[in-house]
Design a protein around this motif. Structure first.
Motif, PDB file in Angstrom:
ATOM      1  N   THR A  51      56.311  46.809  42.469  1.00 30.93           N
ATOM      2  CA  THR A  51      56.445  46.767  41.920  1.00 30.93           C
ATOM      3  C   THR A  51      55.758  45.440  40.831  1.00 30.93           C
ATOM      4  O   THR A  51      55.243  44.655  42.463  1.00 30.93           O
ATOM      5  N   GLN A  52      54.946  45.599  39.930  1.00 27.72           N
ATOM      6  CA  GLN A  52      53.300  43.956  39.823  1.00 27.72           C
ATOM      7  C   GLN A  52      54.197  42.856  39.330  1.00 27.72           C
ATOM      8  O   GLN A  52      54.533  43.966  37.855  1.00 27.72           O
ATOM      9  N   TYR A  53      53.767  41.833  39.207  1.00 37.24           N
ATOM     10  CA  TYR A  53      53.495  41.563  38.069  1.00 37.24           C
ATOM     11  C   TYR A  53      52.977  40.601  38.135  1.00 37.24           C
ATOM     12  O   TYR A  53      51.867  40.238  38.298  1.00 37.24           O
ATOM     13  N   LYS A  54      53.208  39.610  36.508  1.00 33.47           N
ATOM     14  CA  LYS A  54      52.330  39.228  36.405  1.00 33.47           C
ATOM     15  C   LYS A  54      52.465  37.578  35.824  1.00 33.47           C
ATOM     16  O   LYS A  54      53.769  36.988  36.190  1.00 33.47           O
ATOM     17  N   ALA A  55      51.548  36.751  37.000  1.00 33.41           N
ATOM     18  CA  ALA A  55      51.287  35.246  37.079  1.00 33.41           C
ATOM     19  C   ALA A  55      52.204  34.954  35.520  1.00 33.41           C
ATOM     20  O   ALA A  55      51.817  35.030  34.034  1.00 33.41           O
ATOM     21  N   ALA A  56      53.509  33.750  35.066  1.00 31.32           N
ATOM     22  CA  ALA A  56      54.223  33.354  33.971  1.00 31.32           C
ATOM     23  C   ALA A  56      52.957  32.283  33.553  1.00 31.32           C
ATOM     24  O   ALA A  56      52.973  31.354  32.428  1.00 31.32           O
ATOM     25  N   ASN A  57      52.290  31.687  34.550  1.00 31.28           N
ATOM     26  CA  ASN A  57      51.369  30.468  34.376  1.00 31.28           C
ATOM     27  C   ASN A  57      49.845  30.604  34.370  1.00 31.28           C
ATOM     28  O   ASN A  57      49.386  31.520  35.607  1.00 31.28           O
ATOM     29  N   THR A  58      48.944  31.069  33.280  1.00 31.98           N
ATOM     30  CA  THR A  58      47.885  31.553  32.821  1.00 31.98           C
ATOM     31  C   THR A  58      47.147  30.829  34.105  1.00 31.98           C
ATOM     32  O   THR A  58      45.596  31.167  33.766  1.00 31.98           O
ATOM     33  N   LYS A  62      45.683  33.324  40.862  1.00 33.69           N
ATOM     34  CA  LYS A  62      46.127  35.117  41.327  1.00 33.69           C
ATOM     35  C   LYS A  62      46.592  35.433  40.364  1.00 33.69           C
ATOM     36  O   LYS A  62      47.940  34.639  40.741  1.00 33.69           O
ATOM     37  N   GLN A  63      46.263  35.842  39.340  1.00 34.61           N
ATOM     38  CA  GLN A  63      47.013  36.409  38.286  1.00 34.61           C
ATOM     39  C   GLN A  63      48.128  37.218  38.244  1.00 34.61           C
ATOM     40  O   GLN A  63      48.842  37.548  37.142  1.00 34.61           O
ATOM     41  N   HIS A  64      48.048  38.634  39.906  1.00 32.20           N
ATOM     42  CA  HIS A  64      49.042  39.636  39.961  1.00 32.20           C
ATOM     43  C   HIS A  64      49.354  39.913  41.257  1.00 32.20           C
ATOM     44  O   HIS A  64      48.904  38.804  42.399  1.00 32.20           O
ATOM     45  N   LEU A  65      50.751  39.631  41.069  1.00 29.48           N
ATOM     46  CA  LEU A  65      50.845  40.111  42.796  1.00 29.48           C
ATOM     47  C   LEU A  65      51.934  41.517  42.278  1.00 29.48           C
ATOM     48  O   LEU A  65      52.469  42.299  41.161  1.00 29.48           O
ATOM     49  N   PHE A  66      51.825  42.304  43.890  1.00 21.69           N
ATOM     50  CA  PHE A  66      52.361  43.337  43.847  1.00 21.69           C
ATOM     51  C   PHE A  66      52.757  43.256  45.227  1.00 21.69           C
ATOM     52  O   PHE A  66      53.016  42.949  45.970  1.00 21.69           O
ATOM     53  N   SER A 119      59.590  32.999  42.611  1.00 22.86           N
ATOM     54  CA  SER A 119      58.438  31.762  43.803  1.00 22.86           C
ATOM     55  C   SER A 119      58.208  31.567  44.732  1.00 22.86           C
ATOM     56  O   SER A 119      58.144  32.013  45.266  1.00 22.86           O
ATOM     57  N   TYR A 120      56.130  31.304  43.715  1.00 19.52           N
ATOM     58  CA  TYR A 120      55.310  31.057  45.594  1.00 19.52           C
ATOM     59  C   TYR A 120      55.228  29.806  45.513  1.00 19.52           C
ATOM     60  O   TYR A 120      55.032  28.664  44.491  1.00 19.52           O
TER      61      TYR A 120
END
Length: 122
Positions: A51-58, A62-66, A119-120
């Protein structure tokens, strides 16, 4: 009770992408990323879903998370995963980490993970 072996059993691989500059064309990496979840699940041994996620904060670098689910961490090779991701030429630096499942809270939903936000904490 002693903890179980963290390299076996269910878990997730977190693949963070720090994008590199594309020379002003920011849409191209997102086009490639849109298909990457399917490619990961279909080509990396042991990965059940991705599943792909994009950072909520620009401002995050690290803008993308799989988030890649596996039923057995022993079947997944992090080095192979990293080699596959680097071969996809999406323009960026990958950081891949494996985590073993410890405990599930709340009712389990059918179809795997049900999180909408991750949340990371660094």
């Amino acid at each position: 009770m002693a903890p179980s072996d963290p390299t076996t059993g269910a878990g997730v691989l977190l693949a963070f992408l720090k994008p590199t500059s594309t020379g002003g064309n920011e849409a191209q990496p997102d086009d490639k990323l849109a298909l990457l979840s399917t490619a990961i699940a279909g080509n990396v041994l042991g990965i059940k879903t991705a599943t792909q996620y994009k950072a909520a904060n620009t401002a995050y670098d690290k803008q993308h998370l799989f988030v890649c689910e596996t039923e057995d961490l022993a079947r997944v090779n992090v080095k192979q995963m990293l080699k596959f991701l680097n071969g996809e030429n999406v323009g960026g630096e990958w950081d891949v980490r494996a985590y073993s499942e410890v405990q599930i809270f709340g009712p389990e939903k059918s179809g795997g993970m049900s999180a909408r936000h991750i949340s990371y904490l660094k």
